[in-house]
Motif scaffolding. Structure first.
Motif, PDB file in Angstrom:
ATOM      1  N   THR A 197     -19.174  34.275   1.071  1.00  0.00           N
ATOM      2  CA  THR A 197     -20.283  34.763   1.871  1.00  0.00           C
ATOM      3  C   THR A 197     -19.855  35.227   3.265  1.00  0.00           C
ATOM      4  O   THR A 197     -18.867  34.737   3.825  1.00  0.00           O
ATOM      5  N   GLU A 226     -18.422  29.682  -1.543  1.00  0.00           N
ATOM      6  CA  GLU A 226     -19.802  29.919  -1.111  1.00  0.00           C
ATOM      7  C   GLU A 226     -20.263  31.350  -1.416  1.00  0.00           C
ATOM      8  O   GLU A 226     -19.717  32.319  -0.902  1.00  0.00           O
ATOM      9  N   LYS A 243     -24.134  33.364  -2.534  1.00  0.00           N
ATOM     10  CA  LYS A 243     -25.548  33.266  -2.909  1.00  0.00           C
ATOM     11  C   LYS A 243     -25.724  33.676  -4.369  1.00  0.00           C
ATOM     12  O   LYS A 243     -24.805  34.164  -5.019  1.00  0.00           O
ATOM     13  N   GLU A 244     -26.952  33.486  -4.849  1.00  0.00           N
ATOM     14  CA  GLU A 244     -27.247  33.763  -6.259  1.00  0.00           C
ATOM     15  C   GLU A 244     -26.937  35.214  -6.622  1.00  0.00           C
ATOM     16  O   GLU A 244     -26.463  35.508  -7.706  1.00  0.00           O
ATOM     17  N   LYS A 245     -27.213  36.126  -5.695  1.00  0.00           N
ATOM     18  CA  LYS A 245     -26.863  37.537  -5.874  1.00  0.00           C
ATOM     19  C   LYS A 245     -25.936  37.917  -4.732  1.00  0.00           C
ATOM     20  O   LYS A 245     -26.371  38.138  -3.616  1.00  0.00           O
ATOM     21  N   SER A 246     -24.653  37.980  -5.016  1.00  0.00           N
ATOM     22  CA  SER A 246     -23.645  38.142  -3.976  1.00  0.00           C
ATOM     23  C   SER A 246     -22.548  39.085  -4.443  1.00  0.00           C
ATOM     24  O   SER A 246     -22.206  39.127  -5.627  1.00  0.00           O
ATOM     25  N   SER A 248     -28.327  24.163  -1.082  1.00  0.00           N
ATOM     26  CA  SER A 248     -27.829  25.204  -0.177  1.00  0.00           C
ATOM     27  C   SER A 248     -27.837  26.571  -0.865  1.00  0.00           C
ATOM     28  O   SER A 248     -27.187  26.741  -1.905  1.00  0.00           O
ATOM     29  N   PRO A 249     -28.544  27.562  -0.307  1.00  0.00           N
ATOM     30  CA  PRO A 249     -28.534  28.912  -0.901  1.00  0.00           C
ATOM     31  C   PRO A 249     -27.120  29.483  -1.016  1.00  0.00           C
ATOM     32  O   PRO A 249     -26.826  30.240  -1.939  1.00  0.00           O
ATOM     33  N   GLU A 250     -26.235  29.092  -0.091  1.00  0.00           N
ATOM     34  CA  GLU A 250     -24.869  29.626  -0.083  1.00  0.00           C
ATOM     35  C   GLU A 250     -24.014  29.066  -1.223  1.00  0.00           C
ATOM     36  O   GLU A 250     -22.902  29.546  -1.449  1.00  0.00           O
ATOM     37  N   SER A 251     -24.511  28.054  -1.906  1.00  0.00           N
ATOM     38  CA  SER A 251     -23.747  27.467  -3.014  1.00  0.00           C
ATOM     39  C   SER A 251     -24.353  27.768  -4.390  1.00  0.00           C
ATOM     40  O   SER A 251     -23.787  27.371  -5.406  1.00  0.00           O
ATOM     41  N   LEU A 252     -25.473  28.458  -4.419  1.00  0.00           N
ATOM     42  CA  LEU A 252     -26.118  28.733  -5.706  1.00  0.00           C
ATOM     43  C   LEU A 252     -25.209  29.540  -6.624  1.00  0.00           C
ATOM     44  O   LEU A 252     -25.089  29.262  -7.814  1.00  0.00           O
ATOM     45  N   GLY A 253     -24.541  30.551  -6.074  1.00  0.00           N
ATOM     46  CA  GLY A 253     -23.670  31.413  -6.879  1.00  0.00           C
ATOM     47  C   GLY A 253     -22.446  30.685  -7.397  1.00  0.00           C
ATOM     48  O   GLY A 253     -22.079  30.810  -8.576  1.00  0.00           O
TER      49      GLY A 253
END
Length: 293
Positions: free
Chosen positions: A121, A231, A233-236, A261-266
């Motif tokens: 990220t 890290e 996101k879900e769409k990264s 954490s949004p930064e760990s979703l992906g």
């Protein structure tokens, strides 16, 4: 012009994307008829819109590539084409290797095999930065070549950690070497040139555009034996790199993170899908040892 110079000339022509160049090279591998082919013959050969064909033909017959190469050389920018013997081995194995690479710095790093791509990220958390430092620093000290995209956030920090460890790093730009983006990373890019190598598939004078970055991502994974996602996101965009790595048969490593954490979703999803969970540098080292390409 010799064959290599003709390929570089072709690479500078507007309207000549990867597939267009592939068609031309397949039809005329020696590029003997590059400047003598008629418009009607080009229309039959190239399945591109007429406006793109017009731009292509205009550049084909007007660009002075030899002058450009001299200008690049004056700026310490060099070229490697897929026709050259020292073209990076790992990159040549992917489905769509770049026809031409432009570089500044130590090109010997492009021939190394112990290469790890690192992406993530642009807005990392303190956890992500600390974990990256803990895992990456020992690898950089052991002279793993760390490859990333000179972007804000995780990419920049990966380069900085490697440089601080007196390690070897490869920076891959979306735009050209004369148009470094983001401008805030120009000092970092200069350090990478001094201690490692900075490369781009884009002709040096071209500015970065959004469509260039997914193409850059396939080079990060293509040059790497494995790719570490820190890290996302879900769409990264980092997940595009992970997908490219899978398609190229590379290892995919991911840092687990807080499920809230949004930064760990992906990255958590990557692990769920089969990426190798990484808690320490040893896990990457062990996987490299087992899967030396």
């Amino acid at each position: 012009m010799n064959r290599i110079e003709k390929l570089i000339h072709l690479h500078h022509c507007r309207g000549a994307g990867w597939k267009t160049i592939q068609t031309i090279m397949s039809n005329d591998p020696s590029l003997t008829s590059l400047f003598t082919t008629s418009r009607n013959e080009w229309v039959k050969l190239l399945p591109i819109p007429s406006n793109k064909l017009n731009l292509f033909l205009e550049d084909l017959h007007s660009l002075n590539t030899l002058d450009k190469l001299k200008k690049y050389e004056d700026s310490h920018i060099h070229c490697i084409t897929i026709l050259d013997e020292d073209y990076p081995f790992l990159l040549k194995q992917i489905y769509d290797p770049p026809w031409v690479l432009y570089y500044k710095g130590n090109k010997k790093l492009l021939g190394r095999r112990n290469t790890l791509g690192v992406v993530g990220t642009r807005k990392p958390t303190s956890y992500g930065l600390k974990a990256l430092q803990t895992i990456l620093f020992p690898l950089a000290q052991k002279k793993y070549v760390i490859i990333s995209g000179v972007a804000a956030g995780i990419d920049s920090r990966a380069h900085e950690i490697t440089l601080n460890a007196d390690g070897d790093t490869v920076g891959i730009l979306g735009g050209g070497l004369m148009q470094i983006y983001p401008k805030s990373n120009i000092p970092l890019a200069e350090k990478i040139i001094d201690k490692g190598v900075l490369i781009s598939e884009t002709p040096p004078e071209m500015r970065a555009e959004p469509w260039m970055f997914p193409l850059r991502n396939r080079i990060i994974s293509g040059l790497s034996q494995g790719v570490f996602i820190v890290e996302a996101k879900e769409k990264s965009g980092s997940l595009i790199t992970a997908q490219a790595a899978l398609e190229q048969g590379r290892e995919v490593f991911a840092l687990p993170g807080n499920v809230t954490s949004p930064e760990s979703l992906g990255t958590n999803q990557l692990i769920s899908d089969g990426a190798k969970l990484v808690l320490s540098s040893k896990q990457i080292e062990e996987e490299f040892f087992r899967n030396i390409i």
